[in-house]
Design an enzyme around this catalytic site. Structure first.
Site, PDB file in Angstrom:
ATOM      1  N   HIS A 293      13.189  -2.028  -2.555  1.00  0.00           N
ATOM      2  CA  HIS A 293      11.788  -1.980  -1.937  1.00  0.00           C
ATOM      3  C   HIS A 293      11.349  -3.530  -1.929  1.00  0.00           C
ATOM      4  CE1 HIS A 293       8.014  -0.026  -0.466  1.00  0.00           C
ATOM      5  NE2 HIS A 293       7.399  -1.195  -1.220  1.00  0.00           N
TER       6      HIS A 293
ATOM      7  N   HIS B  48       5.049   4.569   3.504  1.00  0.00           N
ATOM      8  CA  HIS B  48       4.829   4.924   2.339  1.00  0.00           C
ATOM      9  C   HIS B  48       5.492   6.409   2.202  1.00  0.00           C
ATOM     10  CE1 HIS B  48       1.649   4.163  -0.824  1.00  0.00           C
ATOM     11  NE2 HIS B  48       2.488   3.318  -1.061  1.00  0.00           N
ATOM     12  N   ASN B  49       6.773   6.395   2.267  1.00  0.00           N
ATOM     13  CA  ASN B  49       7.342   7.690   2.516  1.00  0.00           C
ATOM     14  C   ASN B  49       7.494   8.616   1.199  1.00  0.00           C
ATOM     15  OD1 ASN B  49       7.774   6.725   5.096  1.00  0.00           O
ATOM     16  ND2 ASN B  49       9.897   6.008   4.539  1.00  0.00           N
TER      17      ASN B  49
ATOM     18  N   SER C  45      -2.315  -0.104  -9.097  1.00  0.00           N
ATOM     19  CA  SER C  45      -3.708   0.139  -8.819  1.00  0.00           C
ATOM     20  C   SER C  45      -4.069  -0.564  -7.438  1.00  0.00           C
ATOM     21  CB  SER C  45      -4.685  -0.260  -9.775  1.00  0.00           C
ATOM     22  OG  SER C  45      -4.083   0.396 -11.031  1.00  0.00           O
TER      23      SER C  45
END
Lengths: 746, 223
Positions: free
Chosen positions: A50, A96-97, A314
């Site tokens: 990623h 954002h799979n 976060s």
């Protein structure tokens, strides 16, 4: 003494961090010793697929990324493109799979939040959002729950943040049963001379932490997103972050206010791999080291370890390098907006990434190598194996009118109103075209006539049948949708969703799709300026359809002349610009074959890029001169669906002719590329034909608007009322679990 | 006439409202920040839409308790016009400046679409530009716009002409009782409404049906 940092580094621990044995060897040789636990976490965060693009980098480099209007291409938080008058548009699309499949509401919400942050990190105020969503088969037991959660999450975040969602896609296919796709796009406006970058400059300057506090949410999220799913998926829920759009809205206002003071030297949002990735990026780009003292990081949970703080995802956090003399001014702005502001470190001249925690040095790594020396793979791929064309004369028959009604009311071609009415499409007061047309259009504030068009496109079934042609088609369709509003397509962002690249047949899809995308972007002068790769979209070895989503931006000089899909008036001429001699021919991979006959065979429709460009320029010219009164591109469902959509949007019917002696099925349902339905006043026809001839574009006169029925050649007329009823009812019926959709048992 | 727009963290249609007031009156409104306790001398105070403080408690509940709302209340008591749109309406209800309450939409979903409004009372400082019974277009965008009031309150506001706007032609998007879309106080100087007239004021919006509310309140109705 941080106990957890002394955790022994075992092969199991290394594997749990997604690092292969040879990758771990590489780490040992880079740093000359065994890493600490925190360091292992940092490497894992930086070297996963990623963040490092290790399987895709080689191919991404082949994409065209430059152009006369490109101010910033890939490699920053978002791409930046000049739109004249000292203005620029800043945009990117990101997936954002994995998180959205695990926890649909928060996964989708934080996907939207992340992409908005990418845009305003560069100094741009977000003005438009889109979402390309792909779900499993409607009758799969999880689908309804995922649709409901994802749509609510997208809306929940975007609506509260205050950006209009002006476009997107929603599709269903069984191949997404175990891996849905949530691709979020955002665009913002900035001044070309006030763009902010992540490259730090200056030694000994304060590194400032801004925004929300750090918690344990999302620890290891990027690593999770770089692996396939299996039955243990439910255990992964804690790796999904929780979004807070209110804080993000405050962060936007505070950042823009701060940027205006001239205090910001460098800025990077904390996205995937949080503090680690953002700090390394700022330092490595500026040829500087970074030292962070984690005791100074604002936290919302007690006793967080260095490892957790470095890997937390976060949301709504930023890292900046500030001019020291502006520190007080900067702090006052953040206090005003109720956000945390903490100096957590400094830039150094030793090119080390040094982390201090409770008086101990928990990590000390070479900062450049963390990014630059990430593994890069030239993964093997099999030769292209496009599906064979349909046999000559293989034209399965159906009643033309029945097929139309069935297609307008089908899962994939019915109205998406149920979805987009949950998105605020109007906020900011600049939305000129809303979802439901070819592209979303947003007025550029401060200018009387200027507007931007946005579209997101890909036809995964074409990419599956022929990755090269399918890649080309994704770009061409996006370019075409922008053109259909009258916009000049400027540049695009790509969101490449594929399966496991370690499988040569998947890598083959990836490689050929990129080749097709690159070819189309070059020919259409439509460079890729930002993007994102999402691999390992597989569950138990079943990959998704290859889905390289293209998000494009176009410039409209005068929105008062833009085109819409709705018919303008009764009695106007309907033309088919860019048609082949028979109007339509290509049934392979069409929705007609799939949804009427249950067949998924045949070749993908080829895209002739020179033809595409010629026809697009011709149509754009008709729009700019006010000759075209309505325009709609032909895509899934061919001519029939395009005309039906124009009729439904306007309430004005249409009567189409039919070429003599030719089977009407491919004429009306063929998915030949590079075609637009255009209406003009009959008095303009001579001018239009003269222009078409000069441009070398075949533009037959195929029918006339009027009445309240759609008639396709010799087929039975279908009333607009009937079409609308079928078109509008599928989605609400499905979501309400109506009669035709027995409640699926979990 | 002078106007002011309240800016609280989380409100997000403040810029839309500022643009609308500026375009219609030719004068930019002043802005009021959450901590201000002295409201400048204006004729109209607008609380725009959004999600004040995230609406993480009941919608508008936190905003209603900010010091700035005490100051606005005091101004309203002196007769200054106050308009609350969407979250602004929710805030005015939570502050006790208007009767009734807003609940979650009957569909339980956020809804953004164009609806029809009937001007139920055209003899107000906010609706003079319209005729009684006139049907206008207007967009809505909210999650909690389902107006409710108990029987007694309902009877009283209906009887007093305090119901200013009603959803018309079957377009009630949220389940509001009596199709109520906007109500005012008994004195007639405080109006709350769920729809967003500020998003339908010019040709770029595809119509200008919302203009009349601002033109009425700012006294700039074209002859």
């Amino acid at each position: 003494m941080s106990v957890s940092n002394t955790r022994p580094i075992t092969p199991d621990l290394i594997a749990a961090h997604g690092l292969k044995p040879d990758e771990y060897e590489r780490i040992l040789s880079l740093i000359g010793r065994e890493p600490t636990f925190t360091e292992l976490g940092i490497f894992s965060a930086m070297w996963n697929e990623h963040c490092s693009y290790k399987s895709s980098k080689k191919w991404l480099r082949t994409l065209p990324t430059k152009g006369p209007r490109v101010i910033q291409g890939p490699g920053e938080n978002a791409g930046v493109v000049d739109i004249d008058d000292g203005d620029c548009v800043v945009f990117k699309m990101e997936s954002h799979n994995h998180p959205s499949y695990i926890e649909p509401y928060q996964g989708a919400a934080t996907g939207v939040g992340g992409i908005l942050r990418d845009v305003f990190t560069m100094g741009a105020r977000p003005v438009a959002a889109m979402n390309a969503l792909r779900f499993g088969a409607p009758d799969h037991p999880k689908t309804r729950h995922l649709v409901s959660g994802v749509v609510a999450g997208v809306g929940g975040y975007g609506n509260s943040f205050g950006v209009p969602t002006v476009g997107g896609e929603v599709e269903f296919d069984a191949r997404y049963n175990g891996n849905i796709l949530v691709n979020a796009f955002a665009a913002g406006l900035a001044k070309s001379d006030a763009i902010f970058y992540s490259k730090a400059e200056g030694v000994g300057l304060p590194v400032v932490y801004l925004g929300a506090k750090t918690g344990r949410d999302g620890v290891g999220g990027a690593t999770m997103a770089s692996a396939e799913f299996d039955e243990s998926i439910e255990e992964k829920r804690p790796t999904v972050q929780v979004g807070d759009p209110f804080t993000e809205k405050c962060l936007l206002e505070a950042c823009l206010e701060l940027m205006a003071t001239g205090a910001v030297i460098a800025i990077q949002d904390m996205g995937a791999a949080g503090l680690t990735c953002s700090a390394v990026e700022m330092g490595a780009k500026g040829d500087l080291g970074i030292e962070l003292n984690l005791d100074l990081v604002p936290v919302r949970e007690e006793r967080m370890t260095a490892y957790e703080m470095m890997l937390s995802e976060s949301q709504e956090r930023m890292l900046m390098v500030l001019r020291p003399e502006k520190e007080e001014e900067a702090k006052a702005i953040f206090v005003k907006w109720g956000l945390d502001f903490a100096i957590v470190g400094k830039t150094t001249d030793d090119l080390r990434f040094r982390i201090l925690h409770q008086g101990e040095k928990v990590a000390n790594l070479p900062i450049k190598e963390l990014g630059d020396e990430a593994p890069e793979y030239d993964r093997p791929w099999t030769p292209a194996a496009p599906k064979a064309p349909l046999a000559a004369g293989d034209i399965p028959q159906a009643d033309v009118a029945d097929a139309l009604l069935k297609l307008v009311g089908s899962a994939n071609n019915s109205s998406r109103r149920w979805v987009y009415e949950q998105y605020d499409t109007l906020i900011q007061g600049n939305s000129l075209q809303l979802p439901g047309g070819d592209a979303g259009v947003v007025r550029v504030e401060g200018h009387a006539h200027k507007a931007l068009a946005f579209s997101s496109d890909v036809t995964p079934r074409y990419v599956e049948a022929d990755p090269y042609e399918g890649g080309k088609q994704a770009v061409a369709e996006c370019w075409r949708n922008l053109t259909a509003t009258g916009a000049l397509p400027l540049a695009a962002t790509d969101n490449l969703n594929f399966g496991n690249p370690e499988r040569p047949e998947i890598m083959s899809q990836f490689v050929h799709a990129i080749k097709g995308i690159g070819e189309a972007c070059r020919e259409l002068e439509f460079p890729i300026v930002s993007g994102n790769v999402s691999l390992y979209n597989e569950t138990n070895g079943q990959a998704i359809l290859p889905t390289p989503t293209i998000g494009g931006v176009g410039l409209i000089k005068d929105w008062s002349k833009m085109a819409r899909i709705r018919f303008a008036e009764q009695g106007q001429a309907i033309l088919l610009a860019g048609a082949p001699g028979e109007w339509g021919t290509h049934l392979g991979q069409s929705v007609y074959l799939r949804d009427i006959h249950g067949r998924t065979d045949g070749s993908a429709p080829p895209v002739d890029l020179a033809h595409e460009k010629r026809v697009g320029e011709f149509v754009r010219g008709l729009i700019a001169e006010g000759i075209a009164t309505a325009v709609h591109d032909c895509s899934s469902g061919g001519l029939a669906l395009a005309v039906a959509e124009m009729a439904m949007a306007s309430g004005i019917g249409a009567h189409l002719n039919q070429p003599e002696g030719i089977d009407p099925i491919p004429v009306f349902y063929g998915e030949d590329q590079g075609r637009y339905v255009v209406t003009v006043k009959e008095s303009s026809l001579d001018r239009v034909f003269a222009r078409a001839e000069a441009a070398g574009v075949f533009c037959p006169w195929i029918g006339r608007t009027g009445g309240s029925w759609v008639t396709l050649g010799k087929a039975r007329p279908v009333s607009i009322e009937q079409l609308r009823s079928a078109h509008e009812s599928w989605f609400p019926d499905y979501m309400n679990g109506g009669e035709s959709f027995p409640a699926a048992a979990e | 006439m002078k106007s002011a727009v309240v800016q609280l963290p989380g409100l997000n249609r403040d810029r839309d409202m500022i643009a609308a007031l500026t375009k219609i009156s030719g004068k930019a409104p002043v802005t009021i920040w959450q901590t201000e306790t002295e409201i400048p001398d204006v004729d109209l105070i607008v609380i725009p839409g959004g999600f004040s403080y995230g609406d993480y408690l009941r919608c508008g509940a936190i905003a209603a308790r900010m010091p700035v709302m005490q100051a606005i209340k005091a101004k309203a008591e002196k007769g200054v016009k106050v308009l609350g749109v969407c979250n602004g309406f929710q805030i005015l209800l939570e502050a006790g400046m208007l009767p009734g309450a807003l609940m979650r939409n009957a569909s339980l979903r956020f809804v953004c679409k164009e609806i029809k409004l009937e001007v139920a009372n055209a003899e107000t400082e906010f609706t003079r530009a319209y005729a009684k019974g006139q049907i206008i277009r207007c967009p809505v965008a909210h999650h909690d716009g389902n107006y409710f009031a108990d029987a007694e309150t309902l009877k009283s506001i209906e009887g007093n002409g305090q119901v200013v706007f009603r959803y018309a032609d079957g377009t009630n998007p949220n389940g509001s009782i009596n199709d109520i879309a906007g109500v005012m106080n008994a004195r007639g100087n405080v109006l709350g409404m769920m729809p967003h007239p500020e998003n339908l004021i010019e040709s770029a919006h595809g119509g200008n049906d919302g203009r009349g509310i601002f033109a009425s309140a700012l006294d700039v109705i074209a002859a």
